[in-house]
Design a protein around this motif. Structure first.
Motif, PDB file in Angstrom:
ATOM      1  N   GLY A  35       0.813  -1.212   0.000  1.00 31.10           N
ATOM      2  CA  GLY A  35       0.000   0.000   0.000  1.00 31.10           C
ATOM      3  C   GLY A  35       0.843   1.258   0.000  1.00 31.10           C
ATOM      4  N   ALA A  36       1.940   1.251   0.758  1.00 30.32           N
ATOM      5  CA  ALA A  36       2.823   2.417   0.790  1.00 30.32           C
ATOM      6  C   ALA A  36       3.511   2.621  -0.559  1.00 30.32           C
ATOM      7  CB  ALA A  36       3.861   2.255   1.902  1.00 30.32           C
ATOM      8  N   SER A  37       3.877   1.545  -1.244  1.00 33.27           N
ATOM      9  CA  SER A  37       4.494   1.653  -2.571  1.00 33.27           C
ATOM     10  C   SER A  37       3.548   2.330  -3.556  1.00 33.27           C
ATOM     11  CB  SER A  37       4.896   0.273  -3.083  1.00 33.27           C
ATOM     12  OG  SER A  37       5.829  -0.341  -2.212  1.00 33.27           O
ATOM     13  N   ALA A  38       2.289   1.905  -3.523  1.00 31.38           N
ATOM     14  CA  ALA A  38       1.293   2.528  -4.404  1.00 31.38           C
ATOM     15  C   ALA A  38       1.120   4.011  -4.068  1.00 31.38           C
ATOM     16  CB  ALA A  38      -0.042   1.790  -4.274  1.00 31.38           C
ATOM     17  N   GLU A  39       1.199   4.353  -2.797  1.00 31.04           N
ATOM     18  CA  GLU A  39       1.051   5.749  -2.392  1.00 31.04           C
ATOM     19  C   GLU A  39       2.242   6.587  -2.861  1.00 31.04           C
ATOM     20  OE1 GLU A  39      -1.034   8.920  -0.643  1.00 31.04           O
ATOM     21  OE2 GLU A  39      -1.607   6.884  -1.234  1.00 31.04           O
ATOM     22  N   VAL A  40       3.442   6.036  -2.833  1.00 31.80           N
ATOM     23  CA  VAL A  40       4.617   6.755  -3.336  1.00 31.80           C
ATOM     24  C   VAL A  40       4.460   7.067  -4.819  1.00 31.80           C
ATOM     25  CG1 VAL A  40       7.086   6.568  -3.805  1.00 31.80           C
ATOM     26  CG2 VAL A  40       6.195   5.840  -1.598  1.00 31.80           C
ATOM     27  N   ARG A  41       4.033   6.081  -5.588  1.00 27.05           N
ATOM     28  CA  ARG A  41       3.819   6.307  -7.028  1.00 27.05           C
ATOM     29  C   ARG A  41       2.738   7.356  -7.266  1.00 27.05           C
ATOM     30  NH1 ARG A  41       4.285   0.612  -6.886  1.00 27.05           N
ATOM     31  NH2 ARG A  41       2.013   0.393  -6.967  1.00 27.05           N
ATOM     32  N   ARG A  42       1.659   7.272  -6.517  1.00 31.64           N
ATOM     33  CA  ARG A  42       0.545   8.215  -6.710  1.00 31.64           C
ATOM     34  C   ARG A  42       0.976   9.650  -6.421  1.00 31.64           C
ATOM     35  NH1 ARG A  42      -3.012  11.133  -4.253  1.00 31.64           N
ATOM     36  NH2 ARG A  42      -2.132  10.678  -2.197  1.00 31.64           N
ATOM     37  N   ARG A  43       1.716   9.837  -5.332  1.00 27.37           N
ATOM     38  CA  ARG A  43       2.118  11.198  -4.953  1.00 27.37           C
ATOM     39  C   ARG A  43       3.157  11.752  -5.925  1.00 27.37           C
ATOM     40  NH1 ARG A  43       2.065  11.629   1.667  1.00 27.37           N
ATOM     41  NH2 ARG A  43       0.117  10.497   1.976  1.00 27.37           N
ATOM     42  N   ALA A  44       4.021  10.911  -6.445  1.00 30.50           N
ATOM     43  CA  ALA A  44       4.993  11.381  -7.429  1.00 30.50           C
ATOM     44  C   ALA A  44       4.294  11.849  -8.703  1.00 30.50           C
ATOM     45  CB  ALA A  44       5.999  10.270  -7.753  1.00 30.50           C
TER      46      ALA A  44
ATOM     47  N   THR B 276      12.134  -1.002  -2.789  1.00 27.49           N
ATOM     48  CA  THR B 276      12.899   0.208  -3.064  1.00 27.49           C
ATOM     49  C   THR B 276      12.364   0.842  -4.348  1.00 27.49           C
ATOM     50  OG1 THR B 276      14.895  -0.697  -2.036  1.00 27.49           O
ATOM     51  CG2 THR B 276      15.184   1.169  -3.528  1.00 27.49           C
ATOM     52  N   LEU B 277      11.971   2.113  -4.251  1.00 30.28           N
ATOM     53  CA  LEU B 277      11.422   2.843  -5.394  1.00 30.28           C
ATOM     54  C   LEU B 277      12.303   4.053  -5.686  1.00 30.28           C
ATOM     55  CD1 LEU B 277       8.782   2.161  -3.278  1.00 30.28           C
ATOM     56  CD2 LEU B 277       7.603   2.560  -5.445  1.00 30.28           C
ATOM     57  N   THR B 278      12.539   4.307  -6.969  1.00 26.75           N
ATOM     58  CA  THR B 278      13.246   5.502  -7.418  1.00 26.75           C
ATOM     59  C   THR B 278      12.282   6.334  -8.248  1.00 26.75           C
ATOM     60  OG1 THR B 278      15.358   4.317  -7.480  1.00 26.75           O
ATOM     61  CG2 THR B 278      15.232   6.393  -8.674  1.00 26.75           C
TER      62      THR B 278
ATOM     63  N   GLU C 261       5.762  14.746   2.715  1.00 21.97           N
ATOM     64  CA  GLU C 261       4.592  13.880   2.543  1.00 21.97           C
ATOM     65  C   GLU C 261       4.972  12.402   2.617  1.00 21.97           C
ATOM     66  OE1 GLU C 261       2.776  14.970  -1.095  1.00 21.97           O
ATOM     67  OE2 GLU C 261       1.984  16.895  -0.353  1.00 21.97           O
ATOM     68  N   LEU C 262       6.093  12.043   1.996  1.00 24.83           N
ATOM     69  CA  LEU C 262       6.527  10.647   2.018  1.00 24.83           C
ATOM     70  C   LEU C 262       6.956  10.219   3.418  1.00 24.83           C
ATOM     71  CD1 LEU C 262       8.557  10.492  -1.324  1.00 24.83           C
ATOM     72  CD2 LEU C 262       6.238   9.663  -0.895  1.00 24.83           C
ATOM     73  N   SER C 263       7.488  11.144   4.195  1.00 22.63           N
ATOM     74  CA  SER C 263       7.901  10.814   5.553  1.00 22.63           C
ATOM     75  C   SER C 263       6.700  10.468   6.435  1.00 22.63           C
ATOM     76  CB  SER C 263       8.667  11.988   6.179  1.00 22.63           C
ATOM     77  OG  SER C 263       9.865  12.247   5.462  1.00 22.63           O
ATOM     78  N   ALA C 264       5.517  10.964   6.048  1.00 26.40           N
ATOM     79  CA  ALA C 264       4.313  10.703   6.832  1.00 26.40           C
ATOM     80  C   ALA C 264       3.738   9.306   6.592  1.00 26.40           C
ATOM     81  CB  ALA C 264       3.247  11.753   6.518  1.00 26.40           C
ATOM     82  N   LEU C 265       4.332   8.535   5.691  1.00 27.44           N
ATOM     83  CA  LEU C 265       3.820   7.196   5.405  1.00 27.44           C
ATOM     84  C   LEU C 265       4.094   6.221   6.546  1.00 27.44           C
ATOM     85  CD1 LEU C 265       4.846   6.782   1.654  1.00 27.44           C
ATOM     86  CD2 LEU C 265       2.578   7.306   2.569  1.00 27.44           C
ATOM     87  N   GLY C 266       5.075   6.496   7.381  1.00 22.40           N
ATOM     88  CA  GLY C 266       5.432   5.583   8.463  1.00 22.40           C
ATOM     89  C   GLY C 266       6.476   6.206   9.369  1.00 22.40           C
TER      90      GLY C 266
ATOM     91  N   LEU D 242      11.147   1.174   1.535  1.00 21.06           N
ATOM     92  CA  LEU D 242      10.048   0.855   2.443  1.00 21.06           C
ATOM     93  C   LEU D 242      10.278  -0.523   3.041  1.00 21.06           C
ATOM     94  CD1 LEU D 242       7.101   2.001   0.137  1.00 21.06           C
ATOM     95  CD2 LEU D 242       8.167   3.324   1.974  1.00 21.06           C
ATOM     96  N   GLU D 243      10.141  -0.626   4.378  1.00 21.16           N
ATOM     97  CA  GLU D 243      10.316  -1.895   5.081  1.00 21.16           C
ATOM     98  C   GLU D 243       9.169  -2.090   6.057  1.00 21.16           C
ATOM     99  OE1 GLU D 243      14.082  -2.180   6.919  1.00 21.16           O
ATOM    100  OE2 GLU D 243      15.243  -2.007   5.058  1.00 21.16           O
TER     101      GLU D 243
END
Length: 274
Positions: free
Chosen positions: A77-86, A104-106, A120-125, A208-209
């Motif tokens: 879920g966090a991976s999908a959120e990173v892509r969406r926000r980017a 790991t996402l770039t 915003e990404l720091s707020a994921l966890g 993300l871990e």
């Protein structure tokens, strides 16, 4: 003959332009310095002009990168959120790799949005590591663009000579030199485009871990009872394991032992009868 001399002049001019392109910015800076010093002596109006030029010179070309490590409850879920926000701020996913418990996402995002995106990404966890880097490539871009301009002018002059060539030898010579210059020009243009893209779009690596499970409370009556039960079951398991290992050998010895005992009883009974 005149065309060949023209070709030679073009080749030499291209070499000189390539060598001198890096020194043009330094010489222009030396020319501007005296002019500014004279402006300061003329009055406040010239002083304000000099300050405006100085601020213009300070516009820098900077490549920004960042790395972020975050522990999350749901990696997928966090991976999908990173892509969406980017994508929401005009960026895109460049690369993704990982396993079930970590990913790991770039992502590439507009450099102007880097700080906000990191927040915003720091707020994921729970953030375990965060870093940023900046590389000033202003001089490299200025030098590359200057060389591109010189190379384009050289290519244009060679094309004009090609149009006026009359002999086969002249055409072959000009065509060979033109091909070399065009190849170098394309290389410079690719380099300039790559650096410009890195300046416009910052690179963010997000790892993300899964969050580790909370440790159980190891004190109190229930904890002691649980530990005792685990010890009892472990002891029972050891006993059963040992019994299982000995049982085949015991079974193999029982039959001979019974036979020996019966023989001894029979022999004893015969002796009593006599």
């Amino acid at each position: 003959m005149r065309l060949r001399w023209s070709l030679l002049v073009v080749v030499l001019a291209g070499l000189v332009a390539g060598c001198s392109s890096s020194s043009e910015s330094a010489s222009s800076a030396r020319e501007v310095a005296p002019q500014r010093s004279s402006d300061y002596s003329t009055g406040k109006q010239d002083l304000s002009t000099g300050q405006q030029d100085f601020s213009t010179d300070q516009q820098r070309e900077v490549i920004r990168t960042a790395e972020l490590d975050v522990e999350v409850d749901d990696v997928a879920g966090a991976s999908a959120e990173v892509r969406r926000r980017a994508e929401a701020i005009g960026g895109y996913l460049e690369q993704e790799s990982g396993y079930r418990s970590s990913t790991t996402l770039t992502v590439r995002i507009p450099a102007a949005e880097l700080d906000r995106a990191l927040g915003e990404l720091s707020a994921l966890g729970r953030v375990t590591s965060r870093s940023q880097q900046a590389e000033d490539v202003t001089e490299q871009l200025v030098d590359t663009r200057s060389r591109i301009d010189s190379q384009q002018a050289s290519v244009q002059r060679l094309r004009e000579l090609m149009a006026r060539a009359e002999t086969v030898s002249d055409i072959v010579s000009i065509e060979s030199e033109l091909t070399s210059r065009e190849t170098e020009l394309e290389s410079l243009q690719r380099r300039e485009a790559a650096m410009a893209s890195q300046v416009q779009l910052a690179t963010v690596t997000v790892r993300l871990e899964s969050q580790p499970l909370a440790a159980d409370d190891d004190t109190g009556f229930l904890a002691g009872l649980s530990a005792g039960w685990r010890g009892l079951t472990a002891t029972g398991a050891v006993i059963l394991t040992t019994l299982g290992a000995v049982l085949p050998f015991a079974a193999a010895l029982v039959v001979p032992a019974i036979g020996l005992r019966l023989w001894l009883r029979r022999r004893k009974a015969l002796k009593k009868s006599f």
